[in-house]
Design a protein around this motif. Sequence first.
Motif, PDB file in Angstrom:
ATOM      1  N   GLU A   1     126.474 -51.252  10.802  1.00  0.00           N
ATOM      2  CA  GLU A   1     126.394 -52.268   9.751  1.00  0.00           C
ATOM      3  C   GLU A   1     127.713 -52.366   8.993  1.00  0.00           C
ATOM      4  O   GLU A   1     128.154 -53.454   8.635  1.00  0.00           O
ATOM      5  N   LEU A   2     128.348 -51.215   8.767  1.00  0.00           N
ATOM      6  CA  LEU A   2     129.629 -51.211   8.067  1.00  0.00           C
ATOM      7  C   LEU A   2     130.704 -51.895   8.889  1.00  0.00           C
ATOM      8  O   LEU A   2     131.537 -52.633   8.353  1.00  0.00           O
ATOM      9  N   ASN A   3     130.717 -51.664  10.190  1.00  0.00           N
ATOM     10  CA  ASN A   3     131.720 -52.266  11.056  1.00  0.00           C
ATOM     11  C   ASN A   3     131.587 -53.787  11.108  1.00  0.00           C
ATOM     12  O   ASN A   3     132.566 -54.484  11.372  1.00  0.00           O
ATOM     13  N   ALA A   4     130.390 -54.300  10.864  1.00  0.00           N
ATOM     14  CA  ALA A   4     130.162 -55.744  10.902  1.00  0.00           C
ATOM     15  C   ALA A   4     130.665 -56.438   9.635  1.00  0.00           C
ATOM     16  O   ALA A   4     130.858 -57.647   9.629  1.00  0.00           O
ATOM     17  N   LYS A   5     130.909 -55.672   8.565  1.00  0.00           N
ATOM     18  CA  LYS A   5     131.328 -56.269   7.296  1.00  0.00           C
ATOM     19  C   LYS A   5     132.848 -56.348   7.221  1.00  0.00           C
ATOM     20  O   LYS A   5     133.554 -55.621   7.912  1.00  0.00           O
ATOM     21  N   ASP A   6     133.330 -57.233   6.337  1.00  0.00           N
ATOM     22  CA  ASP A   6     134.772 -57.300   6.131  1.00  0.00           C
ATOM     23  C   ASP A   6     135.175 -56.354   4.995  1.00  0.00           C
ATOM     24  O   ASP A   6     134.327 -55.757   4.338  1.00  0.00           O
ATOM     25  N   VAL A   7     136.480 -56.210   4.791  1.00  0.00           N
ATOM     26  CA  VAL A   7     136.997 -55.192   3.879  1.00  0.00           C
ATOM     27  C   VAL A   7     136.546 -55.423   2.441  1.00  0.00           C
ATOM     28  O   VAL A   7     136.227 -54.468   1.728  1.00  0.00           O
ATOM     29  N   SER A   8     136.480 -56.670   2.007  1.00  0.00           N
ATOM     30  CA  SER A   8     136.074 -56.935   0.615  1.00  0.00           C
ATOM     31  C   SER A   8     134.620 -56.531   0.379  1.00  0.00           C
ATOM     32  O   SER A   8     134.293 -55.989  -0.688  1.00  0.00           O
ATOM     33  N   ASP A   9     133.760 -56.768   1.365  1.00  0.00           N
ATOM     34  CA  ASP A   9     132.364 -56.321   1.249  1.00  0.00           C
ATOM     35  C   ASP A   9     132.283 -54.797   1.234  1.00  0.00           C
ATOM     36  O   ASP A   9     131.473 -54.215   0.506  1.00  0.00           O
ATOM     37  N   LEU A  10     133.114 -54.166   2.046  1.00  0.00           N
ATOM     38  CA  LEU A  10     133.130 -52.696   2.094  1.00  0.00           C
ATOM     39  C   LEU A  10     133.608 -52.120   0.766  1.00  0.00           C
ATOM     40  O   LEU A  10     133.069 -51.113   0.303  1.00  0.00           O
TER      41      LEU A  10
END
Length: 68
Positions: free
Chosen positions: A9-18
């Motif tokens: 799930e983390l890999n699917a998000k972009d840096v700002s979401d992370l």
Amino acid sequence: MKSTTFVKELNAKDVSDLQAELVTAKKELFNLRFQNATNQLNNTARISEVKKNIARIQTVIAQKNKLG
């Protein structure tokens, strides 16, 4: 099994979401530590779980920054 799905799930998000998720996790860790200090925390294992999640988030952010 649970951590692998979390990382996917983390890999699917972009840096700002992370970054936003990292801030949320750090706030949760602060609250858990505060509850633990005042003897209000029932599940102390949650502290180490949140710490590991923070490390996972930071790792994915570092990987994304290194790639692009």
